[in-house]
Design a protein around this motif. Structure first.
Motif, PDB file in Angstrom:
ATOM      1  N   ASN A 143       7.130   3.298   3.135  1.00  0.00           N
ATOM      2  CA  ASN A 143       8.150   1.846   3.961  1.00  0.00           C
ATOM      3  C   ASN A 143       7.497   0.755   3.255  1.00  0.00           C
ATOM      4  O   ASN A 143       6.815   0.467   3.325  1.00  0.00           O
ATOM      5  CB  ASN A 143       7.982   1.496   4.834  1.00  0.00           C
ATOM      6  CG  ASN A 143       9.449   1.275   5.520  1.00  0.00           C
ATOM      7  OD1 ASN A 143       9.270  -0.501   5.912  1.00  0.00           O
ATOM      8  ND2 ASN A 143      10.060   0.777   5.831  1.00  0.00           N
ATOM      9  N   THR A 146       6.487  -2.477   5.506  1.00  0.00           N
ATOM     10  CA  THR A 146       5.282  -2.375   5.678  1.00  0.00           C
ATOM     11  C   THR A 146       4.210  -1.549   5.474  1.00  0.00           C
ATOM     12  O   THR A 146       2.684  -2.766   5.547  1.00  0.00           O
ATOM     13  CB  THR A 146       5.250  -0.578   6.363  1.00  0.00           C
ATOM     14  OG1 THR A 146       6.626  -0.421   8.056  1.00  0.00           O
ATOM     15  CG2 THR A 146       4.370  -0.511   7.424  1.00  0.00           C
ATOM     16  N   ALA A 195       2.600   3.256   7.098  1.00  0.00           N
ATOM     17  CA  ALA A 195       3.483   2.996   6.258  1.00  0.00           C
ATOM     18  C   ALA A 195       4.501   4.310   5.512  1.00  0.00           C
ATOM     19  O   ALA A 195       5.462   4.762   4.175  1.00  0.00           O
ATOM     20  CB  ALA A 195       3.877   1.583   5.027  1.00  0.00           C
ATOM     21  N   ASP A 197       5.927   8.300   4.371  1.00  0.00           N
ATOM     22  CA  ASP A 197       6.255   9.360   4.828  1.00  0.00           C
ATOM     23  C   ASP A 197       5.281  11.095   3.855  1.00  0.00           C
ATOM     24  O   ASP A 197       4.461  10.630   2.577  1.00  0.00           O
ATOM     25  CB  ASP A 197       7.528   9.673   4.961  1.00  0.00           C
ATOM     26  CG  ASP A 197       8.023   8.218   5.847  1.00  0.00           C
ATOM     27  OD1 ASP A 197       7.407   8.831   7.133  1.00  0.00           O
ATOM     28  OD2 ASP A 197       8.860   7.561   6.070  1.00  0.00           O
TER      29      ASP A 197
END
Length: 294
Positions: A143, A146, A195, A197
């Motif tokens: 992200n 972030t 942040a 994923d």
């Protein structure tokens, strides 16, 4: 397929040990930087280099101790050794650039801002390069906002640490500053992890991971930096001036950029010794009387 991650597979053990590693590296680095400001030019590069390596090793060790507790439930994790060690070198070099700027230009103004920015970017770069060395059956995505927040935290923490190195005197104050630095660097790490994923490939995934655990893979890599931190700790412990936080008279007089008032103040507490003769007083200034006209 979305991966299921666990950043605290060992509970609070890995975050606590990671924080202590960051504090240890920060404390040693700050003390070495402080000592460099109190010595002559010939010794200053050695102290600054030792401080840079201590801080770089501390934050790198903090990162990978924390990564021991990071697992992806559907797939095993492996680490690319060249990339992992490259992240250590990057941390030491970029932290060193910032520390040398402050060590020679002072912990104020433009020098502090430049040194703190470079050092903070070094901490963040170490983190994300270390993450790039992590291999599994999938890919990572981040992200953007972030990640930006984690970089800001790293820069602010590094600037505060360099300010403390240039301003803080005394062992206990340095310990307090290193704890703040350790908390900020650990916060940067876990902000960066927030942040993250994980996207797994559809083929070859199973309900349980196989292969070596992150702790088994990372433990041998940590031996070298930990040994260096131990050696740096020994150097700090056996330098009495560093432990006490008190400069010698020669250090104060030889330090470039020390205002004359500081030297005068130091000399006021340590006046020059004379040969033991009592000073000759001019009777004109000590109560001598002139004959009066009668």
């Amino acid at each position: 397929m979305q991966g299921t991650v666990d950043g605290f597979s060992y509970g609070v053990v890995t975050p606590l040990v990671a924080f202590l590693m960051a504090c240890l590296g920060g404390a040693l680095g700050l003390r070495c930087t402080t000592r460099s400001l109190l010595v002559t030019h010939s010794w200053r590069p050695a102290w600054l280099a030792l401080g840079s390596a201590a801080i770089g090793s501390g934050i790198w060790t903090m990162h990978f101790v924390a990564m021991m507790g990071f697992t992806i439930k559907q797939t095993p994790i492996h680490y690319d050794k060249p990339i992992t060690y490259a992240s250590l070198g990057l941390a030491i070099v970029m932290v060193g650039v910032g520390i040398f700027i402050v060590g020679y230009r002072g912990a104020t103004g433009t020098a502090l801002f430049t040194g703190g920015t470079i050092t903070g970017l070094g901490v963040a770069s170490m983190h994300y390069l270390g993450m790039a060395g992590m291999h599994f059956d999938g890919r990572l995505s981040y992200n953007t906002l972030t990640v930006a927040a984690s970089v800001v935290i790293a820069v602010v923490a590094a600037t505060a640490a360099l300010w403390a190195a240039g301003r803080v005197r005394g062992f206990l104050w340095s310990v307090g500053a290193s704890m703040v630095m350790g908390l900020a660097v650990s916060g940067m790490h876990y902000t960066g992890m927030a942040a993250l994923d994980v996207h797994l490939h559809l083929h070859g995934t199973s309900g349980s991971a196989t292969g070596g655990s992150p702790a088994t893979v990372l433990a041998p890599m940590l031996i070298g930096p930990l040994a260096f931190l131990l050696l740096a700790g020994v150097v700090v412990m056996f330098d009495p001036l560093m432990v006490m936080g008190k400069p010698t008279r020669r250090d104060v007089e030889d330090k470039p950029g020390v205002p004359a008032t500081a030297v005068a103040s130091h000399q006021h507490h340590h006046p020059p010794l004379h040969s033991g003769r009592r000073p000759v007083r001019d009777p004109r200034h000590h109560g001598s009387r002139t004959p009066q006209n009668r």
